[in-house]
Scaffold this motif. Structure first.
Motif, PDB file in Angstrom:
ATOM      1  N   VAL A  88       1.030  -1.227  -0.046  1.00 57.65           N
ATOM      2  CA  VAL A  88       0.016  -0.010   0.105  1.00 57.65           C
ATOM      3  C   VAL A  88       0.766   1.239   0.155  1.00 57.65           C
ATOM      4  N   PHE A  89       0.658   2.145  -1.031  1.00 54.41           N
ATOM      5  CA  PHE A  89       1.240   3.442  -1.001  1.00 54.41           C
ATOM      6  C   PHE A  89       0.144   4.530  -1.269  1.00 54.41           C
ATOM      7  N   LYS A  90       0.642   5.641  -0.567  1.00 55.10           N
ATOM      8  CA  LYS A  90      -0.201   6.845  -0.949  1.00 55.10           C
ATOM      9  C   LYS A  90       0.001   7.365  -2.120  1.00 55.10           C
ATOM     10  N   VAL A  91      -0.951   7.942  -2.784  1.00 57.33           N
ATOM     11  CA  VAL A  91      -0.663   8.415  -4.382  1.00 57.33           C
ATOM     12  C   VAL A  91       0.312   9.476  -4.177  1.00 57.33           C
ATOM     13  N   GLY A  92       1.221   9.392  -4.815  1.00 60.39           N
ATOM     14  CA  GLY A  92       2.534  10.250  -5.407  1.00 60.39           C
ATOM     15  C   GLY A  92       3.693  10.261  -4.130  1.00 60.39           C
ATOM     16  N   ASP A  93       3.621   9.076  -3.519  1.00 57.44           N
ATOM     17  CA  ASP A  93       4.507   8.695  -2.453  1.00 57.44           C
ATOM     18  C   ASP A  93       5.846   8.306  -3.173  1.00 57.44           C
ATOM     19  N   LYS A  94       6.953   8.794  -2.795  1.00 55.41           N
ATOM     20  CA  LYS A  94       8.186   8.708  -3.664  1.00 55.41           C
ATOM     21  C   LYS A  94       8.794   7.210  -3.134  1.00 55.41           C
ATOM     22  N   HIS A  95       7.989   6.556  -2.498  1.00 55.80           N
ATOM     23  CA  HIS A  95       8.456   5.100  -2.183  1.00 55.80           C
ATOM     24  C   HIS A  95       8.186   4.280  -3.320  1.00 55.80           C
ATOM     25  N   LEU A  96       6.911   4.540  -3.765  1.00 59.41           N
ATOM     26  CA  LEU A  96       6.178   3.821  -4.883  1.00 59.41           C
ATOM     27  C   LEU A  96       7.315   3.757  -6.047  1.00 59.41           C
ATOM     28  N   GLU A  97       7.928   4.710  -6.468  1.00 60.69           N
ATOM     29  CA  GLU A  97       9.124   4.658  -7.569  1.00 60.69           C
ATOM     30  C   GLU A  97      10.145   3.808  -7.216  1.00 60.69           C
ATOM     31  N   GLN A  98      10.657   3.926  -5.914  1.00 56.77           N
ATOM     32  CA  GLN A  98      11.859   2.792  -5.634  1.00 56.77           C
ATOM     33  C   GLN A  98      11.239   1.540  -5.311  1.00 56.77           C
ATOM     34  N   PHE A  99      10.168   1.270  -5.088  1.00 57.81           N
ATOM     35  CA  PHE A  99       9.421  -0.070  -5.012  1.00 57.81           C
ATOM     36  C   PHE A  99       9.350  -0.885  -6.558  1.00 57.81           C
ATOM     37  N   GLU A 100       8.669   0.264  -7.258  1.00 53.88           N
ATOM     38  CA  GLU A 100       8.663  -0.455  -8.957  1.00 53.88           C
ATOM     39  C   GLU A 100      10.000  -0.461  -9.481  1.00 53.88           C
ATOM     40  N   LYS A 101      11.206   0.399  -9.110  1.00 56.23           N
ATOM     41  CA  LYS A 101      12.446  -0.187  -9.432  1.00 56.23           C
ATOM     42  C   LYS A 101      13.184  -1.197  -8.963  1.00 56.23           C
ATOM     43  N   ASP A 102      13.007  -1.531  -7.529  1.00 51.45           N
ATOM     44  CA  ASP A 102      13.833  -2.444  -6.854  1.00 51.45           C
ATOM     45  C   ASP A 102      12.825  -3.637  -6.503  1.00 51.45           C
ATOM     46  N   GLY A 103      11.594  -3.675  -6.408  1.00 54.43           N
ATOM     47  CA  GLY A 103      10.619  -4.642  -6.195  1.00 54.43           C
ATOM     48  C   GLY A 103      10.537  -4.858  -4.769  1.00 54.43           C
ATOM     49  N   GLU A 104      10.925  -4.146  -4.052  1.00 52.32           N
ATOM     50  CA  GLU A 104      10.934  -4.180  -2.450  1.00 52.32           C
ATOM     51  C   GLU A 104      11.497  -3.068  -1.861  1.00 52.32           C
ATOM     52  N   LEU A 105      10.953  -2.761  -0.393  1.00 47.02           N
ATOM     53  CA  LEU A 105      11.817  -1.472   0.061  1.00 47.02           C
ATOM     54  C   LEU A 105      12.558  -2.033   1.182  1.00 47.02           C
ATOM     55  N   ALA A 106      13.813  -1.524   1.324  1.00 47.92           N
ATOM     56  CA  ALA A 106      14.651  -1.909   2.519  1.00 47.92           C
ATOM     57  C   ALA A 106      14.071  -1.789   3.722  1.00 47.92           C
ATOM     58  N   LYS A 107      13.204  -0.986   4.044  1.00 47.43           N
ATOM     59  CA  LYS A 107      12.306  -0.406   5.264  1.00 47.43           C
ATOM     60  C   LYS A 107      11.022  -0.300   4.883  1.00 47.43           C
ATOM     61  N   HIS A 108      10.322  -1.246   5.608  1.00 50.16           N
ATOM     62  CA  HIS A 108       8.980  -1.317   5.440  1.00 50.16           C
ATOM     63  C   HIS A 108       8.181  -1.759   6.666  1.00 50.16           C
TER      64      HIS A 108
END
Length: 191
Positions: free
Chosen positions: A143-163
Motif C-alpha cells: 500500500v502506497f499513498k498516491v504520489g509517495d516517493k517510495h512507490l518509485e523505489q518499489f517499482e524499481k527495486d521490487g521491495e523496500l529496504a525499510k517497510h
C-alpha cells in the motif's frame, strides 16, 4: 417440566448446538492492542479449482463435482442436490465439502494436495481505495499513498529496504505491507 425448561434455557445461554465457522483475528486498532474480533471467513473469495473438477461455493460451503458430471447440471438448474455427501471442515482451509458422492470428494482432496494452500482470488476482494496505490506481490498487498516517493523505489527495486508488514490486517486476512504504519492505518480507515 421445570427441569426441562431449565435445561432448554441453559443450552440457549451457552449456545450448545449452534456452530458457526469463525476464526479469531487480532484487531489492528492502535488504541486497543488486546482487542479480539470474531470474523467469519468468506470462502467465495478463494480459488479452490483443480484440474478435472468443477467447484462452486454456496452458503460458504464448497460443492465439488467431476468435470462433465450430469449432477452438476442438475445442481446449477435446481440448487442443492437431494442426495449428497457433506463433510464438515474437511476441505482446504477447513471449508465444508459437499458433493454427489464420497468418491468425488476423496479424489478432489487427493488432487488438491496441501489443504492449507488455498489461494485468495484477488479479483473478488476490494483492495483499491481512493488516495492509495496497491500492488499485489506474493499474495501480499503493498500500500502506497498516491504520489509517495517510495512507490518509485518499489517499482524499481521490487521491495523496500525499510517497510512495515502487518500479517492478516487487510481485507479477508490479507497481509499488508507499506513504507510505514501510518500509511496502513490511513488505508484501513479509508472506506
Amino acid at each position: 417440566m421445570k427441569k426441562i425448561m431449565a435445561l432448554i434455557a441453559l443450552t440457549s445461554l451457552l449456545g450448545i448446538g449452534c456452530v458457526t465457522k469463525t476464526e479469531l483475528s487480532m484487531s489492528h486498532d492502535q488504541n486497543s492492542d488486546d482487542e479480539i474480533e470474531m470474523v467469519q471467513r468468506d470462502y467465495s473469495k478463494y480459488d479452490f479449482s483443480r484440474p478435472g473438477f468443477v467447484t462452486k461455493v454456496v452458503d460458504n460451503r464448497l460443492w465439488v463435482f467431476k468435470e462433465g458430471d450430469k449432477e452438476y447440471d442438475k445442481f446449477i438448474k435446481d440448487g442443492e442436490l437431494a442426495k449428497h455427501v457433506t463433510l464438515p471442515g474437511a476441505g482446504p482451509l477447513k471449508v465444508t465439502l459437499k458433493s454427489p458422492d464420497r468418491e468425488t470428494i476423496d479424489e478432489y482432496l487427493k488432487a488438491y494436495g496441501d489443504l492449507d494452500d488455498a489461494k485468495l482470488d484477488f479479483s473478488k476482494i476490494k483492495i483499491d481505495k481512493p488516495g492509495f496505490v496497491t500492488k499485489i506481490v506474493d499474495g501480499r498487498v503493498w500500500v502506497f499513498k498516491v504520489g509517495d516517493k517510495h512507490l518509485e523505489q518499489f517499482e524499481k527495486d521490487g521491495e523496500l529496504a525499510k517497510h512495515v508488514t502487518l500479517p492478516g490486517a487487510g481485507p479477508e486476512g490479507i497481509t499488508l505491507k507499506a513504507p510505514d504504519k501510518a500509511t496502513i492505518d490511513e488505508y484501513l480507515a479509508t472506506k
